[in-house]
Design a protein around this motif. Structure first.
Motif, PDB file in Angstrom:
ATOM      1  N   TYR A  29       0.788  -1.283   0.010  1.00 57.89           N
ATOM      2  CA  TYR A  29       0.090   0.063  -0.008  1.00 57.89           C
ATOM      3  C   TYR A  29       0.904   1.176  -0.204  1.00 57.89           C
ATOM      4  CZ  TYR A  29      -4.386  -2.458   0.690  1.00 57.89           C
ATOM      5  OH  TYR A  29      -5.552  -3.350   0.219  1.00 57.89           O
ATOM      6  N   LEU A  30       2.023   1.130   0.601  1.00 59.61           N
ATOM      7  CA  LEU A  30       2.929   2.478   0.665  1.00 59.61           C
ATOM      8  C   LEU A  30       3.307   2.850  -0.976  1.00 59.61           C
ATOM      9  CD1 LEU A  30       4.813   4.509   1.877  1.00 59.61           C
ATOM     10  CD2 LEU A  30       6.206   2.741   2.440  1.00 59.61           C
ATOM     11  N   ASN A  31       3.852   1.563  -1.615  1.00 58.80           N
ATOM     12  CA  ASN A  31       4.175   1.716  -2.862  1.00 58.80           C
ATOM     13  C   ASN A  31       2.978   2.194  -3.748  1.00 58.80           C
ATOM     14  OD1 ASN A  31       6.949   0.764  -1.996  1.00 58.80           O
ATOM     15  ND2 ASN A  31       6.768  -0.793  -3.433  1.00 58.80           N
ATOM     16  N   LEU A  78       0.234  -1.205   9.604  1.00 62.74           N
ATOM     17  CA  LEU A  78       1.627  -1.181  10.204  1.00 62.74           C
ATOM     18  C   LEU A  78       1.813  -2.218  11.505  1.00 62.74           C
ATOM     19  CD1 LEU A  78       2.509   2.511  10.082  1.00 62.74           C
ATOM     20  CD2 LEU A  78       3.346   0.878   8.798  1.00 62.74           C
ATOM     21  N   ASP A  79       0.720  -2.506  11.979  1.00 61.99           N
ATOM     22  CA  ASP A  79       0.873  -3.440  13.331  1.00 61.99           C
ATOM     23  C   ASP A  79       1.372  -4.781  12.794  1.00 61.99           C
ATOM     24  OD1 ASP A  79      -1.627  -4.039  11.529  1.00 61.99           O
ATOM     25  OD2 ASP A  79      -2.175  -5.316  13.265  1.00 61.99           O
ATOM     26  N   VAL A  80       1.427  -5.309  11.576  1.00 60.02           N
ATOM     27  CA  VAL A  80       2.133  -6.629  11.353  1.00 60.02           C
ATOM     28  C   VAL A  80       3.797  -6.471  11.206  1.00 60.02           C
ATOM     29  CG1 VAL A  80       0.051  -7.066   9.925  1.00 60.02           C
ATOM     30  CG2 VAL A  80       2.052  -6.179   8.705  1.00 60.02           C
ATOM     31  N   LEU A  81       4.213  -5.380  11.068  1.00 58.32           N
ATOM     32  CA  LEU A  81       5.420  -5.089  11.055  1.00 58.32           C
ATOM     33  C   LEU A  81       6.197  -5.171  12.438  1.00 58.32           C
ATOM     34  CD1 LEU A  81       5.798  -1.864   8.656  1.00 58.32           C
ATOM     35  CD2 LEU A  81       6.064  -4.547   8.009  1.00 58.32           C
ATOM     36  N   ALA A  82       7.414  -6.008  12.452  1.00 57.69           N
ATOM     37  CA  ALA A  82       8.100  -6.250  13.609  1.00 57.69           C
ATOM     38  C   ALA A  82       8.832  -4.839  13.965  1.00 57.69           C
ATOM     39  CB  ALA A  82       8.904  -7.136  13.508  1.00 57.69           C
ATOM     40  N   TYR A 134      13.626  -3.618   8.893  1.00 62.33           N
ATOM     41  CA  TYR A 134      12.503  -3.714   8.019  1.00 62.33           C
ATOM     42  C   TYR A 134      11.338  -2.953   8.326  1.00 62.33           C
ATOM     43  CZ  TYR A 134       9.280  -5.005   4.454  1.00 62.33           C
ATOM     44  OH  TYR A 134       8.104  -4.802   3.537  1.00 62.33           O
ATOM     45  N   GLY A 135      10.814  -2.901   9.682  1.00 62.15           N
ATOM     46  CA  GLY A 135       9.582  -2.504  10.073  1.00 62.15           C
ATOM     47  C   GLY A 135       9.810  -0.639  10.123  1.00 62.15           C
ATOM     48  N   ALA A 136      11.181  -0.417  10.610  1.00 63.86           N
ATOM     49  CA  ALA A 136      11.573   0.761  10.686  1.00 63.86           C
ATOM     50  C   ALA A 136      11.948   1.660   9.266  1.00 63.86           C
ATOM     51  CB  ALA A 136      13.106   1.056  11.453  1.00 63.86           C
ATOM     52  N   LEU A 137      12.281   0.829   8.364  1.00 65.80           N
ATOM     53  CA  LEU A 137      12.490   1.294   6.984  1.00 65.80           C
ATOM     54  C   LEU A 137      10.959   1.586   6.425  1.00 65.80           C
ATOM     55  CD1 LEU A 137      14.068   1.662   4.291  1.00 65.80           C
ATOM     56  CD2 LEU A 137      13.665  -0.648   3.844  1.00 65.80           C
ATOM     57  N   ILE A 138      10.155   0.704   6.644  1.00 68.55           N
ATOM     58  CA  ILE A 138       8.610   1.148   6.057  1.00 68.55           C
ATOM     59  C   ILE A 138       7.999   2.262   6.581  1.00 68.55           C
ATOM     60  CG2 ILE A 138       6.629   0.205   5.863  1.00 68.55           C
ATOM     61  CD1 ILE A 138       8.620  -1.112   3.890  1.00 68.55           C
TER      62      ILE A 138
END
Length: 151
Positions: free
Chosen positions: A90-92, A117-121, A125-129
């Motif tokens: 969705y970001l892309n 965003l809750d699915v990101l650790a 990678y989570g910080a990058l997104i």
């Protein structure tokens, strides 16, 4: 074998850091070989990375849309592997819509990305997104259609 195919996909993705044209050709070849009934994860990963390799924003948008369509195809269960891609997908999409001047659609896609965003650790990678989401929000607020550095 699925693992062999994914190894081919990731080899083509890694090639993008060295030769984007060769990577684009390799991924397009895999896309065509796999066809529309291939594994959803394979199709999603290929389209997701092909979007990043496009020179034109409209072409990137088409590949971003294909990546999302692979996840939500008929009869495709939304497993953890696919669900983990949603913030980035969705970001892309938001960034591609922004780049083609579709600012309202971009805002909507950013809101959806934020909702996943809750699915990101809490890892790199989570910080990058999350960082990229803030960057897209900033250029969207400025009304820019320019490509972000590093994308």
């Amino acid at each position: 074998m699925a693992d062999d195919r994914m190894a081919e996909v990731f080899a083509a993705v890694r090639l993008g850091g060295v030769d984007s044209t060769a990577a684009r050709q390799a991924l397009e070849k895999l896309w065509n070989e796999l066809g529309e009934h291939a594994d959803a994860l394979h199709r999603c990963v290929i389209a997701h990375h092909l979007a990043d390799l496009q020179d034109e924003a409209a072409d990137a948008l088409r590949w971003d849309q294909r990546a999302l369509a692979a996840v939500f195809g008929p009869g495709i269960p939304l497993d953890e592997g696919l669900r983990g891609f949603l913030p980035s997908l969705y970001l892309n999409l938001a960034d591609s819509h922004r780049r083609v001047g579709e600012f309202e659609v971009a805002r909507m896609q950013l809101a959806i990305a934020r909702g996943h965003l809750d699915v990101l650790a809490a890892d790199a990678y989570g910080a990058l997104i999350r960082s990229r989401l803030r960057s897209v929000e900033a250029v969207l607020a400025a009304g820019s259609t320019e490509r972000l550095p590093g994308s």
